[in-house]
Design a protein around this motif. Structure first.
Motif, PDB file in Angstrom:
ATOM      1  N   VAL A  14       0.762  -1.460   0.164  1.00  0.00           N
ATOM      2  CA  VAL A  14       0.188  -0.267   0.319  1.00  0.00           C
ATOM      3  C   VAL A  14       0.836   1.400   0.132  1.00  0.00           C
ATOM      4  CG1 VAL A  14      -1.729   1.076   1.582  1.00  0.00           C
ATOM      5  CG2 VAL A  14      -2.294  -1.547   1.154  1.00  0.00           C
ATOM      6  N   GLU A  15       1.936   1.207   0.329  1.00  0.00           N
ATOM      7  CA  GLU A  15       3.171   2.220   0.668  1.00  0.00           C
ATOM      8  C   GLU A  15       3.900   3.291  -0.185  1.00  0.00           C
ATOM      9  OE1 GLU A  15       4.864   1.414   4.311  1.00  0.00           O
ATOM     10  OE2 GLU A  15       3.818   2.215   5.693  1.00  0.00           O
ATOM     11  N   ASN A  16       3.824   1.954  -1.244  1.00  0.00           N
ATOM     12  CA  ASN A  16       4.856   1.539  -2.006  1.00  0.00           C
ATOM     13  C   ASN A  16       4.284   1.625  -3.309  1.00  0.00           C
ATOM     14  OD1 ASN A  16       8.165   0.862  -1.462  1.00  0.00           O
ATOM     15  ND2 ASN A  16       7.219  -0.151   0.067  1.00  0.00           N
ATOM     16  N   TYR A  17       3.183   1.819  -3.277  1.00  0.00           N
ATOM     17  CA  TYR A  17       2.539   1.242  -4.651  1.00  0.00           C
ATOM     18  C   TYR A  17       0.853   1.832  -4.487  1.00  0.00           C
ATOM     19  CZ  TYR A  17       6.010  -2.299  -5.717  1.00  0.00           C
ATOM     20  OH  TYR A  17       6.903  -2.110  -6.221  1.00  0.00           O
ATOM     21  N   PRO A  18       0.844   3.550  -4.158  1.00  0.00           N
ATOM     22  CA  PRO A  18      -0.289   4.630  -3.611  1.00  0.00           C
ATOM     23  C   PRO A  18      -1.916   4.002  -4.925  1.00  0.00           C
ATOM     24  CG  PRO A  18       1.207   5.956  -4.212  1.00  0.00           C
ATOM     25  CD  PRO A  18       2.078   4.484  -3.895  1.00  0.00           C
ATOM     26  N   GLU A  19      -1.000   4.140  -6.665  1.00  0.00           N
ATOM     27  CA  GLU A  19      -1.423   4.686  -7.451  1.00  0.00           C
ATOM     28  C   GLU A  19      -2.208   3.090  -7.620  1.00  0.00           C
ATOM     29  OE1 GLU A  19       1.377   5.244 -10.317  1.00  0.00           O
ATOM     30  OE2 GLU A  19       1.618   8.022  -9.579  1.00  0.00           O
ATOM     31  N   LEU A  43      -3.062  -7.824  -6.177  1.00  0.00           N
ATOM     32  CA  LEU A  43      -2.509  -6.171  -6.101  1.00  0.00           C
ATOM     33  C   LEU A  43      -2.941  -6.037  -7.819  1.00  0.00           C
ATOM     34  CD1 LEU A  43       0.815  -4.443  -6.042  1.00  0.00           C
ATOM     35  CD2 LEU A  43       0.246  -4.794  -8.493  1.00  0.00           C
ATOM     36  N   ARG A  44      -4.350  -5.098  -7.638  1.00  0.00           N
ATOM     37  CA  ARG A  44      -4.152  -4.393  -9.307  1.00  0.00           C
ATOM     38  C   ARG A  44      -3.693  -2.768  -9.886  1.00  0.00           C
ATOM     39  NH1 ARG A  44      -8.391  -7.071  -6.183  1.00  0.00           N
ATOM     40  NH2 ARG A  44      -9.721  -9.051  -7.955  1.00  0.00           N
ATOM     41  N   GLY A  45      -3.465  -2.942 -11.001  1.00  0.00           N
ATOM     42  CA  GLY A  45      -2.923  -1.653 -11.931  1.00  0.00           C
ATOM     43  C   GLY A  45      -3.620  -1.520 -12.999  1.00  0.00           C
ATOM     44  N   ASN A  46      -3.116  -1.016 -13.266  1.00  0.00           N
ATOM     45  CA  ASN A  46      -2.321  -0.725 -15.475  1.00  0.00           C
ATOM     46  C   ASN A  46      -1.359  -0.774 -15.863  1.00  0.00           C
ATOM     47  OD1 ASN A  46      -5.714   0.017 -16.095  1.00  0.00           O
ATOM     48  ND2 ASN A  46      -5.372   0.867 -14.396  1.00  0.00           N
ATOM     49  N   GLN A 147      -5.715   6.796 -15.316  1.00  0.00           N
ATOM     50  CA  GLN A 147      -5.773   6.146 -14.186  1.00  0.00           C
ATOM     51  C   GLN A 147      -5.086   6.913 -12.888  1.00  0.00           C
ATOM     52  OE1 GLN A 147      -2.611   4.240 -16.735  1.00  0.00           O
ATOM     53  NE2 GLN A 147      -3.663   3.023 -18.434  1.00  0.00           N
ATOM     54  N   ASN A 148      -3.948   7.488 -13.716  1.00  0.00           N
ATOM     55  CA  ASN A 148      -3.454   8.004 -12.111  1.00  0.00           C
ATOM     56  C   ASN A 148      -4.315   8.839 -10.511  1.00  0.00           C
ATOM     57  OD1 ASN A 148      -0.219   7.593 -12.873  1.00  0.00           O
ATOM     58  ND2 ASN A 148      -0.968  10.051 -13.929  1.00  0.00           N
ATOM     59  N   SER A 149      -5.362   9.348 -11.400  1.00  0.00           N
ATOM     60  CA  SER A 149      -6.631   9.297 -10.289  1.00  0.00           C
ATOM     61  C   SER A 149      -8.010   9.519 -10.966  1.00  0.00           C
ATOM     62  CB  SER A 149      -5.908  10.922  -9.746  1.00  0.00           C
ATOM     63  OG  SER A 149      -6.831  11.554  -8.751  1.00  0.00           O
ATOM     64  N   VAL A 185       3.210  17.193 -11.357  1.00  0.00           N
ATOM     65  CA  VAL A 185       4.102  18.177 -12.168  1.00  0.00           C
ATOM     66  C   VAL A 185       4.738  17.245 -11.756  1.00  0.00           C
ATOM     67  CG1 VAL A 185       5.923  19.857 -12.158  1.00  0.00           C
ATOM     68  CG2 VAL A 185       3.534  20.773 -11.593  1.00  0.00           C
ATOM     69  N   VAL A 186       6.163  16.642 -11.956  1.00  0.00           N
ATOM     70  CA  VAL A 186       6.920  15.431 -11.719  1.00  0.00           C
ATOM     71  C   VAL A 186       6.521  14.321 -12.009  1.00  0.00           C
ATOM     72  CG1 VAL A 186       8.935  14.528 -10.141  1.00  0.00           C
ATOM     73  CG2 VAL A 186       8.154  16.694  -9.752  1.00  0.00           C
ATOM     74  N   ARG A 187       5.283  13.791 -11.997  1.00  0.00           N
ATOM     75  CA  ARG A 187       5.113  12.236 -12.605  1.00  0.00           C
ATOM     76  C   ARG A 187       4.519  13.196 -14.784  1.00  0.00           C
ATOM     77  NH1 ARG A 187       0.360  12.029  -9.235  1.00  0.00           N
ATOM     78  NH2 ARG A 187       1.739  10.280  -7.523  1.00  0.00           N
ATOM     79  N   ALA A 188       4.102  14.041 -14.338  1.00  0.00           N
ATOM     80  CA  ALA A 188       3.500  14.351 -16.048  1.00  0.00           C
ATOM     81  C   ALA A 188       4.980  14.098 -16.461  1.00  0.00           C
ATOM     82  CB  ALA A 188       2.803  15.476 -16.050  1.00  0.00           C
ATOM     83  N   PHE A 189       5.750  15.059 -16.252  1.00  0.00           N
ATOM     84  CA  PHE A 189       7.292  15.265 -16.836  1.00  0.00           C
ATOM     85  C   PHE A 189       7.562  13.320 -16.977  1.00  0.00           C
ATOM     86  CE2 PHE A 189       7.425  19.512 -15.446  1.00  0.00           C
ATOM     87  CZ  PHE A 189       7.249  20.177 -16.973  1.00  0.00           C
TER      88      PHE A 189
END
Length: 276
Positions: A14-19, A43-46, A147-149, A185-189
């Motif tokens: 949970v702490e390492n993969y908040p997305e 664990l489910r993600g994209n 996906q991010n939010s 901002v940092v995630r977008a770049f």
């Protein structure tokens, strides 16, 4: 004791993969068995727009994991259509079990009880593929931000203008708007290294009576100079994102960022804002 360890593993993820969505003691209906399969941790993600499922099985045995146990777990992975799996054990595993894992066409790791630090390695492998596989386009720009939010406002965002807008509720107070602006901002770049500049808007309350749109427009060069690190380094491995950015994100840095790059505009009703 073992239940506590399972809960600790869940918390690490949970702490390492908040997305991602991490479920403890989950149940998934089997494709072939047509029965509910109990999953210790799911664990489910994209990844590149595709849904990914990873399952983790915790075994507390009086002897090493043998071939039969590994075969059973591989069968369960196939039954629930898992993309990768991890087995955690307190006693290690037999040579035959280890050989079966190596010869499997599935991504499967077996970790010892004390190897919790390695738990993220298998998961990181898939998330790194996700980030490195992104290419700047309108479709992927909108899809990735969604996906991010769940608060991403696709209708008000604009690919050509490199504008990312979040809905009300993404940040409840001013400080958290500052923090999430910097992270976004940092995630977008990181996700799209071809971008030279990005503009992000987050609505939030300054107090109980007043609401503001918190805005940030910054270039990749500016944010790299502010952080003192290269965004490409964060893109290389998601573990760099956690260790060299998120863990170093303290209150003083967030407030300094807000002083330099964030402006605000008061508003009353979100739906009536003129975005032109």
């Amino acid at each position: 004791m073992w239940r506590i360890y399972e809960e600790k593993l869940h918390q690490v993820l949970v702490e390492n993969y908040p997305e991602s969505r991490i479920e403890f003691d989950d149940q998934i209906f089997g494709i072939y068995s047509k029965t509910e399969r109990q999953i210790d941790i799911a664990l489910r993600g994209n990844i590149a727009g595709n849904k990914v499922l990873g399952i983790i099985d915790c075994k507390y045995f009086s002897k090493k994991i043998d071939l039969k146990v590994v075969e059973s777990f591989i069968e369960m992975m196939q039954d629930v259509n898992a993309n990768f799996g991890i087995m955690i054990t307190n006693k290690g595993y037999s040579k035959a079990a280890k050989k079966r894992v190596k010869n499997s066409n599935l991504k499967l790791d077996i970790l010892n009880f004390n190897d919790i630090g390695e738990l993220t390695l298998t998961v990181d492998y898939f998330f790194n593929k996700n980030i490195l596989g992104l290419q700047l386009s309108k479709s992927e720009f909108l899809k990735r931000n969604k996906q991010n939010s769940g608060y991403f406002d696709q209708d008000k965002s604009n690919y050509k203008k490199r504008l990312i807008v979040f809905k009300e509720g993404f940040a409840n107070r001013e400080y958290f708007a500052f923090k999430k602006l910097l992270e976004s901002v940092v995630r977008a770049f990181r996700d799209f290294p071809q971008m030279e500049k990005v503009r992000i808007i987050i609505p939030a309350k300054r107090n109980e009576e007043t609401k503001f749109l918190y805005k940030c427009e910054v270039s990749k060069t500016e944010i790299e100079n502010f952080l003192g690190l290269e965004i490409d380094h964060l893109r290389e491995d998601i573990s760099n994102w956690r260790s060299d950015f998120l863990k170093d994100l303290d209150k003083s840095k967030i407030l300094k960022f807000s002083e330099i790059y964030i402006s605000k505009e008061e508003y009353v009703e979100y739906s009536k804002i003129n975005w032109s």
